[in-house]
Design a protein around this motif. Structure first.
Motif, PDB file in Angstrom:
ATOM      1  N   THR A 267       8.089  -8.869   9.971  1.00  0.00           N
ATOM      2  CA  THR A 267       7.789  -8.958   8.543  1.00  0.00           C
ATOM      3  C   THR A 267       7.617 -10.421   8.136  1.00  0.00           C
ATOM      4  O   THR A 267       8.344 -11.304   8.592  1.00  0.00           O
ATOM      5  CB  THR A 267       8.930  -8.332   7.724  1.00  0.00           C
ATOM      6  OG1 THR A 267       9.047  -6.958   8.087  1.00  0.00           O
ATOM      7  CG2 THR A 267       8.659  -8.444   6.231  1.00  0.00           C
ATOM      8  N   SER A 270       4.723 -13.527   3.157  1.00  0.00           N
ATOM      9  CA  SER A 270       3.472 -13.411   2.404  1.00  0.00           C
ATOM     10  C   SER A 270       2.333 -13.137   3.374  1.00  0.00           C
ATOM     11  O   SER A 270       2.436 -13.419   4.574  1.00  0.00           O
ATOM     12  CB  SER A 270       3.192 -14.696   1.628  1.00  0.00           C
ATOM     13  OG  SER A 270       2.898 -15.755   2.523  1.00  0.00           O
ATOM     14  N   ILE A 296       5.069  -6.451   4.150  1.00  0.00           N
ATOM     15  CA  ILE A 296       5.333  -7.621   3.318  1.00  0.00           C
ATOM     16  C   ILE A 296       6.418  -7.226   2.317  1.00  0.00           C
ATOM     17  O   ILE A 296       6.263  -6.219   1.610  1.00  0.00           O
ATOM     18  CB  ILE A 296       4.072  -8.094   2.567  1.00  0.00           C
ATOM     19  CG1 ILE A 296       2.958  -8.441   3.558  1.00  0.00           C
ATOM     20  CG2 ILE A 296       4.387  -9.278   1.671  1.00  0.00           C
ATOM     21  CD1 ILE A 296       3.254  -9.604   4.461  1.00  0.00           C
ATOM     22  N   GLY A 298       8.600  -6.287  -0.690  1.00  0.00           N
ATOM     23  CA  GLY A 298       8.258  -5.991  -2.072  1.00  0.00           C
ATOM     24  C   GLY A 298       6.906  -5.349  -2.270  1.00  0.00           C
ATOM     25  O   GLY A 298       6.535  -5.005  -3.397  1.00  0.00           O
ATOM     26  N   LYS A 299       6.156  -5.155  -1.198  1.00  0.00           N
ATOM     27  CA  LYS A 299       4.836  -4.550  -1.296  1.00  0.00           C
ATOM     28  C   LYS A 299       4.869  -3.134  -0.712  1.00  0.00           C
ATOM     29  O   LYS A 299       5.322  -2.934   0.416  1.00  0.00           O
ATOM     30  CB  LYS A 299       3.793  -5.371  -0.544  1.00  0.00           C
ATOM     31  CG  LYS A 299       3.596  -6.778  -1.099  1.00  0.00           C
ATOM     32  CD  LYS A 299       2.968  -6.746  -2.479  1.00  0.00           C
ATOM     33  CE  LYS A 299       2.677  -8.147  -2.969  1.00  0.00           C
ATOM     34  NZ  LYS A 299       2.065  -8.149  -4.329  1.00  0.00           N
ATOM     35  N   MET A 301       2.350  -1.375   0.151  1.00  0.00           N
ATOM     36  CA  MET A 301       1.180  -1.143   0.988  1.00  0.00           C
ATOM     37  C   MET A 301       1.334  -1.812   2.349  1.00  0.00           C
ATOM     38  O   MET A 301       2.015  -2.830   2.489  1.00  0.00           O
ATOM     39  CB  MET A 301      -0.080  -1.685   0.308  1.00  0.00           C
ATOM     40  CG  MET A 301      -0.340  -1.139  -1.084  1.00  0.00           C
ATOM     41  SD  MET A 301      -0.942   0.563  -1.050  1.00  0.00           S
ATOM     42  CE  MET A 301      -2.637   0.290  -0.509  1.00  0.00           C
ATOM     43  N   ARG A 302       0.683  -1.244   3.342  1.00  0.00           N
ATOM     44  CA  ARG A 302       0.650  -1.817   4.678  1.00  0.00           C
ATOM     45  C   ARG A 302      -0.418  -2.905   4.727  1.00  0.00           C
ATOM     46  O   ARG A 302      -1.550  -2.698   4.270  1.00  0.00           O
ATOM     47  CB  ARG A 302       0.327  -0.720   5.696  1.00  0.00           C
ATOM     48  CG  ARG A 302       0.438  -1.138   7.146  1.00  0.00           C
ATOM     49  CD  ARG A 302       0.182   0.033   8.072  1.00  0.00           C
ATOM     50  NE  ARG A 302      -1.249   0.356   8.171  1.00  0.00           N
ATOM     51  CZ  ARG A 302      -1.769   1.125   9.126  1.00  0.00           C
ATOM     52  NH1 ARG A 302      -0.981   1.666  10.037  1.00  0.00           N
ATOM     53  NH2 ARG A 302      -3.060   1.370   9.152  1.00  0.00           N
ATOM     54  N   LEU A 303      -0.064  -4.067   5.271  1.00  0.00           N
ATOM     55  CA  LEU A 303      -1.010  -5.171   5.365  1.00  0.00           C
ATOM     56  C   LEU A 303      -1.688  -5.148   6.728  1.00  0.00           C
ATOM     57  O   LEU A 303      -1.036  -5.195   7.768  1.00  0.00           O
ATOM     58  CB  LEU A 303      -0.313  -6.515   5.170  1.00  0.00           C
ATOM     59  CG  LEU A 303      -1.263  -7.723   5.148  1.00  0.00           C
ATOM     60  CD1 LEU A 303      -2.003  -7.789   3.820  1.00  0.00           C
ATOM     61  CD2 LEU A 303      -0.500  -9.023   5.400  1.00  0.00           C
ATOM     62  N   TYR A 316      -4.701  -5.037   2.269  1.00  0.00           N
ATOM     63  CA  TYR A 316      -3.817  -3.873   2.225  1.00  0.00           C
ATOM     64  C   TYR A 316      -4.677  -2.620   2.371  1.00  0.00           C
ATOM     65  O   TYR A 316      -5.666  -2.453   1.661  1.00  0.00           O
ATOM     66  CB  TYR A 316      -3.040  -3.819   0.911  1.00  0.00           C
ATOM     67  CG  TYR A 316      -2.040  -4.949   0.756  1.00  0.00           C
ATOM     68  CD1 TYR A 316      -0.816  -4.907   1.411  1.00  0.00           C
ATOM     69  CD2 TYR A 316      -2.325  -6.047  -0.046  1.00  0.00           C
ATOM     70  CE1 TYR A 316       0.100  -5.945   1.271  1.00  0.00           C
ATOM     71  CE2 TYR A 316      -1.417  -7.088  -0.192  1.00  0.00           C
ATOM     72  CZ  TYR A 316      -0.209  -7.029   0.471  1.00  0.00           C
ATOM     73  OH  TYR A 316       0.692  -8.050   0.349  1.00  0.00           O
ATOM     74  N   ALA A 319      -0.647   2.916   1.470  1.00  0.00           N
ATOM     75  CA  ALA A 319       0.795   2.882   1.205  1.00  0.00           C
ATOM     76  C   ALA A 319       1.570   3.346   2.435  1.00  0.00           C
ATOM     77  O   ALA A 319       1.092   4.195   3.199  1.00  0.00           O
ATOM     78  CB  ALA A 319       1.125   3.780   0.012  1.00  0.00           C
TER      79      ALA A 319
END
Length: 349
Positions: A267, A270, A296, A298-299, A301-303, A316, A319
């Protein structure tokens, strides 16, 4: 996608999408699925690596009308080398569905030679049921403009001889040339990243390799009018003689010069931090392509992060599913014996 198509004796048309690593094949497939116009489309995806990333990238994108059963992954090696064991059975399974697809998109790995795959459509088990509507070669415009593929094999050999790290012949140029030689249409992708003079230079370089006139279409992000791709009615399996190749049999196509390894991707704070790690890993000796995903903080979605040469991009894609482990993974494709320790060190931050 609603353009009329004259099918040969009722055969289901298939479009083979080939191209080198990172050229934008998956992006093109997504674009075609998003603009299917109600047509039932299935996708066969062949990713050279253990992660099966391209298949999940397509299947998890939330495209209307695209279900999990419409995406078939063939992860067990290059599709052109596993025709009997993987490709033909997978194709038969799609054709035997109660409501079979009206069109099939086949995305090969970046290392695949398209001609053996086209020839597979002559196998008795499938030749009366499917036809190759067209072969589309996706070319990475900036990569070619930057001289990734040399026209002079003697100069390339001389350069390799000066590099002590290179202990084998590099077949990348032949793979690239075989892909465009088999094509019915060539897409010059990422054309927005090359100026007008550069685009003309790349098109002239590609055309110099071709024994016949093949249309080259400029595109960005794989966005092209679907009618240009689907409905070519090429019946390529009956035109093998018109598609010359450096490797006239699958046995000649040896992937021992490449390897694919799966790395944990921790992880990052940013997207920029993660991209910086991947960019450093891309600089490791022998690395050709990096592709994976991570979480990431707090996000929701998958980056997704991808790297080809010096270019690294991220976005992204979907989700994280409820209960899904947010363990980032990165597939690295490179020349055999690439510097794994350097990649691990770069990814560690």
């Amino acid at each position: 996608m609603n353009a009329p198509q004259a099918r040969s004796l009722g055969k289901i048309p298939c479009t083979i999408i080939t191209g080198f690593l990172g050229a934008g094949k998956t992006t093109l497939v997504r674009h075609l699925l998003e603009n299917a116009g109600g047509k039932r489309i299935a996708v066969l995806v062949n990713e050279f690596g253990d992660l099966g990333f391209d298949g999940s990238f397509i299947a998890g994108c939330g495209i209307s009308g695209c279900t999990a059963e419409d995406i078939v992954e063939l992860p067990n090696g290059c599709i052109c080398c596993t025709v009997a064991d993987d490709f033909v059975p997978a194709l038969e399974k799609l054709l035997d569905r109660p409501n079979p697809p009206e069109h099939i998109l086949i995305e090969t790995s970046g290392l695949a030679l398209p001609k053996p795959l086209v020839n597979a459509f002559n196998w008795p088990a499938i030749r009366s049921r499917v036809t190759v509507d067209g072969v589309i070669a996706v070319v990475d415009g900036p990569a070619v403009a930057d001289g990734q593929f040399a026209d002079d094999p003697d100069a390339l050999a001389a350069q390799a001889a000066q590099d002590a790290a290179v202990g084998h012949d590099n077949p990348l140029e032949e793979v690239f040339e075989d892909q465009i030689l088999c094509a019915d249409l060539i897409l010059l992708n990422k054309s927005d990243l090359v100026d007008a003079a550069g685009r003309e230079r790349v098109k002239a370089e590609i055309a110099a390799h071709l024994p016949k006139a093949i249309k080259i279409v400029e595109t960005a992000h794989g966005k092209v009018e679907p009618a240009l791709i689907v409905g070519l009615n090429a019946a390529a399996e009956a035109d093998l003689a018109g598609r010359p190749s450096h490797h006239e049999s699958a046995e000649d196509h040896d992937h021992d010069d490449f390897e694919s390894l799966d790395f944990a991707l921790a992880t990052a704070a940013s997207p920029e931090e993660l991209s910086a790690r991947v960019a450093r890993a891309a600089e490791a000796e022998g690395v050709l392509r990096l592709k994976g995903f991570a979480a990431i903080p707090g996000k929701p979605m998958r980056l997704v992060v991808q790297g080809v040469g010096r270019r690294v991009s991220h976005h992204y894609d979907r989700a994280w599913a409820a209960g899904e482990a947010k363990d980032g993974r990165l597939v690295v494709i490179g020349l055999k014996g690439f510097d794994r320790k350097a990649v691990e060190a770069a990814l560690a931050g």
